[in-house]
Design an enzyme around this catalytic site. Sequence first.
Site, PDB file in Angstrom:
ATOM      1  N   LYS A  22       0.844  -1.212   0.000  1.00 61.85           N
ATOM      2  CA  LYS A  22       0.000   0.000   0.000  1.00 61.85           C
ATOM      3  C   LYS A  22       0.876   1.258   0.000  1.00 61.85           C
ATOM      4  O   LYS A  22       0.616   2.198  -0.745  1.00 61.85           O
ATOM      5  CB  LYS A  22      -0.890   0.001   1.248  1.00 61.85           C
ATOM      6  CG  LYS A  22      -1.621   1.310   1.461  1.00 61.85           C
ATOM      7  CD  LYS A  22      -2.441   1.333   2.726  1.00 61.85           C
ATOM      8  CE  LYS A  22      -1.684   1.745   3.955  1.00 61.85           C
ATOM      9  NZ  LYS A  22      -1.434   3.177   4.128  1.00 61.85           N
ATOM     10  N   ASN A  23       1.918   1.242   0.838  1.00 60.31           N
ATOM     11  CA  ASN A  23       2.707   2.462   1.005  1.00 60.31           C
ATOM     12  C   ASN A  23       3.616   2.766  -0.182  1.00 60.31           C
ATOM     13  O   ASN A  23       4.267   3.809  -0.215  1.00 60.31           O
ATOM     14  CB  ASN A  23       3.535   2.397   2.296  1.00 60.31           C
ATOM     15  CG  ASN A  23       2.665   2.626   3.522  1.00 60.31           C
ATOM     16  OD1 ASN A  23       1.470   2.897   3.401  1.00 60.31           O
ATOM     17  ND2 ASN A  23       3.265   2.524   4.698  1.00 60.31           N
ATOM     18  N   CYS A 126      -4.499  13.666  13.316  1.00 61.20           N
ATOM     19  CA  CYS A 126      -4.571  12.243  13.023  1.00 61.20           C
ATOM     20  C   CYS A 126      -4.501  11.507  14.338  1.00 61.20           C
ATOM     21  O   CYS A 126      -3.882  11.968  15.291  1.00 61.20           O
ATOM     22  CB  CYS A 126      -3.384  11.880  12.131  1.00 61.20           C
ATOM     23  SG  CYS A 126      -3.117  10.141  11.963  1.00 61.20           S
ATOM     24  N   ARG A 131       1.503  14.991  13.459  1.00 64.31           N
ATOM     25  CA  ARG A 131       1.960  14.829  12.081  1.00 64.31           C
ATOM     26  C   ARG A 131       1.996  16.151  11.295  1.00 64.31           C
ATOM     27  O   ARG A 131       1.185  16.378  10.392  1.00 64.31           O
ATOM     28  CB  ARG A 131       1.092  13.786  11.361  1.00 64.31           C
ATOM     29  CG  ARG A 131       1.235  12.422  12.005  1.00 64.31           C
ATOM     30  CD  ARG A 131       0.374  11.383  11.352  1.00 64.31           C
ATOM     31  NE  ARG A 131       1.069  10.611  10.352  1.00 64.31           N
ATOM     32  CZ  ARG A 131       0.526   9.572   9.733  1.00 64.31           C
ATOM     33  NH1 ARG A 131      -0.694   9.210  10.000  1.00 64.31           N
ATOM     34  NH2 ARG A 131       1.193   8.909   8.825  1.00 64.31           N
ATOM     35  N   ASP A 316       5.075   0.684  11.834  1.00 61.15           N
ATOM     36  CA  ASP A 316       3.851   0.058  11.316  1.00 61.15           C
ATOM     37  C   ASP A 316       3.695  -1.405  11.754  1.00 61.15           C
ATOM     38  O   ASP A 316       2.680  -2.030  11.440  1.00 61.15           O
ATOM     39  CB  ASP A 316       3.811   0.150   9.782  1.00 61.15           C
ATOM     40  CG  ASP A 316       3.437   1.545   9.312  1.00 61.15           C
ATOM     41  OD1 ASP A 316       3.050   2.375  10.150  1.00 61.15           O
ATOM     42  OD2 ASP A 316       3.530   1.800   8.090  1.00 61.15           O
ATOM     43  N   ARG A 408      -8.716  -0.267   4.763  1.00 62.01           N
ATOM     44  CA  ARG A 408      -7.818   0.728   4.164  1.00 62.01           C
ATOM     45  C   ARG A 408      -6.491   0.091   3.781  1.00 62.01           C
ATOM     46  O   ARG A 408      -5.832   0.565   2.860  1.00 62.01           O
ATOM     47  CB  ARG A 408      -7.542   1.851   5.165  1.00 62.01           C
ATOM     48  CG  ARG A 408      -8.702   2.790   5.391  1.00 62.01           C
ATOM     49  CD  ARG A 408      -8.264   3.935   6.266  1.00 62.01           C
ATOM     50  NE  ARG A 408      -6.935   4.355   5.861  1.00 62.01           N
ATOM     51  CZ  ARG A 408      -5.992   4.805   6.689  1.00 62.01           C
ATOM     52  NH1 ARG A 408      -6.218   4.903   7.959  1.00 62.01           N
ATOM     53  NH2 ARG A 408      -4.813   5.169   6.226  1.00 62.01           N
TER      54      ARG A 408
HETATM   55  C1  UD1 Z   1       4.585   6.946   6.228  1.00 68.24           C
HETATM   56  C2  UD1 Z   1       3.711   5.728   6.088  1.00 68.24           C
HETATM   57  C3  UD1 Z   1       3.213   5.262   7.444  1.00 68.24           C
HETATM   58  C4  UD1 Z   1       4.390   5.042   8.394  1.00 68.24           C
HETATM   59  C5  UD1 Z   1       5.296   6.268   8.423  1.00 68.24           C
HETATM   60  C6  UD1 Z   1       6.572   6.048   9.218  1.00 68.24           C
HETATM   61  C7  UD1 Z   1       2.679   5.867   3.916  1.00 68.24           C
HETATM   62  C8  UD1 Z   1       1.456   6.068   3.116  1.00 68.24           C
HETATM   63  N1  UD1 Z   1       2.601   6.043   5.231  1.00 68.24           N
HETATM   64  O1  UD1 Z   1       3.781   7.968   6.798  1.00 68.24           O
HETATM   65  O2  UD1 Z   1       2.497   4.036   7.257  1.00 68.24           O
HETATM   66  O3  UD1 Z   1       3.905   4.808   9.697  1.00 68.24           O
HETATM   67  O4  UD1 Z   1       5.684   6.639   7.084  1.00 68.24           O
HETATM   68  O5  UD1 Z   1       7.282   4.967   8.698  1.00 68.24           O
HETATM   69  O6  UD1 Z   1       3.720   5.542   3.394  1.00 68.24           O
HETATM   70  N2  UD1 Z   1       7.089  14.766  10.448  1.00 68.24           N
HETATM   71  C9  UD1 Z   1       7.354  16.077  10.789  1.00 68.24           C
HETATM   72  N3  UD1 Z   1       7.194  17.045   9.803  1.00 68.24           N
HETATM   73  C10 UD1 Z   1       6.831  16.732   8.534  1.00 68.24           C
HETATM   74  C11 UD1 Z   1       6.596  15.380   8.197  1.00 68.24           C
HETATM   75  C12 UD1 Z   1       6.737  14.416   9.183  1.00 68.24           C
HETATM   76  O7  UD1 Z   1       7.674  16.394  11.929  1.00 68.24           O
HETATM   77  O8  UD1 Z   1       6.706  17.645   7.709  1.00 68.24           O
HETATM   78  C13 UD1 Z   1       7.226  13.724  11.502  1.00 68.24           C
HETATM   79  C14 UD1 Z   1       5.934  12.956  11.769  1.00 68.24           C
HETATM   80  O9  UD1 Z   1       5.082  13.657  12.638  1.00 68.24           O
HETATM   81  C15 UD1 Z   1       6.471  11.681  12.376  1.00 68.24           C
HETATM   82  C16 UD1 Z   1       7.786  11.474  11.610  1.00 68.24           C
HETATM   83  O10 UD1 Z   1       8.114  12.731  11.029  1.00 68.24           O
HETATM   84  O11 UD1 Z   1       6.749  11.866  13.728  1.00 68.24           O
HETATM   85  C17 UD1 Z   1       7.733  10.435  10.530  1.00 68.24           C
HETATM   86  O12 UD1 Z   1       6.604  10.669   9.719  1.00 68.24           O
HETATM   87  P1  UD1 Z   1       6.589  10.339   8.159  1.00 68.24           P
HETATM   88  O13 UD1 Z   1       7.747   9.459   7.834  1.00 68.24           O
HETATM   89  O14 UD1 Z   1       6.469  11.623   7.420  1.00 68.24           O
HETATM   90  O15 UD1 Z   1       5.247   9.521   8.026  1.00 68.24           O
HETATM   91  P2  UD1 Z   1       4.285   9.474   6.764  1.00 68.24           P
HETATM   92  O16 UD1 Z   1       5.062   9.707   5.534  1.00 68.24           O
HETATM   93  O17 UD1 Z   1       3.084  10.312   7.013  1.00 68.24           O
END
Ligand code: UD1
Length: 429
Positions: A22-23, A126, A131, A316, A408
């Site tokens: 999915k990811n 969320c 996030r 995850d 999902r």
């Molecule tokens: C993706 C995955 C999700 C997984 C996560 C971490 C998909 C669709 N989703 O989510 O399943 O749990 O990676 O492996 O691929 N952060 C910031 N600022 C930002 C962006 C992120 O502080 O602008 C923080 C987030 O709050 C979190 C950390 O960075 O604490 C990691 O998040 P991120 O890797 O961005 O997760 P997703 O890409 O949303």
Amino acid sequence: MDRIRITGGRRLNGRIPISGAKNAALPLLIAGLLTRDTLTLSNVPDLADVRLLSRILGNHGVDITIAGKRAGQKAGAGQTLRIDAAEIVDTTAPYELVSKMRASFWVLGPLLARCGAARVSLPGGCAIGTRPVDLFLNGMKALGAEVEIDAGYVIASAKGGLKGANISFPKVSVGATHTLMMAATLAEGQTRLINAACEPEVTDVAECLNKMGAKISGIGTPELIIDGVEALHGARHTVLPDRIETGTYAMAVAAAGGEVTLTGTRASLLDSVIEVLQRAGVTVEPTNDGMRVSRNGAALKPVKVSTAPYPKFPTDCQAQLMALMTLAEGDSQIQETIFENRFMHVQELARLGAGITLDGDTATVHGGRPLTGAQVMATDLRASVSLVIAGLAAEGDTIINRVYHLDRGFENLESKLSACGADIERLSS
Ligand code: UD1
């Protein structure tokens, strides 16, 4: 709303085919925005998130069609989708759609790169944490975009096009890496993404982008170098197997006991998960087409694990491991370092009889207390599947409410498990 009933205590034996990730499928669909030509993706899982993203892309003018199965293609091999973004008719991604799935925010990168403009709703809060999107916005600004926030929308423009830059992420983010990597493929000059996410799904997207004519090097490392090109073209790509689904079923087998071969996957995608399972006393053997997981009578040993970016233990799989460790003989410690509030499953596991204490980002799982079936509620995707794992090992009936979270991210969950002997059914409302 649908519910799932599980009567625990059955061992699992047989084969479970693993779906496409999915990811990876989600950002690959979004990558289709980068070209006028057709991007053909195979092994795409049939999931609610994929359908929702298809609607979001449809709003931008993208045509997504399901191609027929080709001769010789295995049943259950996933769908083949053709993504055709010949014309982008609208560069707005509205709140009604983006708020339902955070990954849809990632359209920001391709829209800005291809159209010079994007208006994308902020994804909002969320269940698993705040996030934020600062890494995305600072990255876009570094690529020369003007970015402002108005009425809950990110409004970004780059009239003269994006310009390559060095971007050093203060924190590893999968989504920011995908989005900025996609944007940089069409920027003028070279972009370096430093402290980029190395998750296999990022690698899969990078490889697909290169098939589309992008020039990305350093793939699979924390430093991606992207030399911008004028335009990308169509390509064919197969989505890599879902390592989180693989790890989830491995833990389900470990919890229920038995022997299951997970097919269509790659053990090398989840070394950290396999290492933890082996420490816990589970037998995991790689096969040509996946891996064999078994636990026949051996007691589970407690483990100490911290989640961290790839290649370390994935957040995850944290909830699923916690469900498994409720069955271990002794206390396990599970630390969550990625999301600050990803322990929503703890209270639900407690309803089944688990003893778990929380201290900040660390959960201590007091294993060995018998689990008994109860009504529980799914709170997010991975939390809900942890309840399935616990339900398989609990005595009596477990009813899991709000299963749309499972839909999902897990394709054919009930049929995959019941084919291996689980007593599981969906109760439609
Ligand atoms: C993706 C995955 C999700 C997984 C996560 C971490 C998909 C669709 N989703 O989510 O399943 O749990 O990676 O492996 O691929 N952060 C910031 N600022 C930002 C962006 C992120 O502080 O602008 C923080 C987030 O709050 C979190 C950390 O960075 O604490 C990691 O998040 P991120 O890797 O961005 O997760 P997703 O890409 O949303």
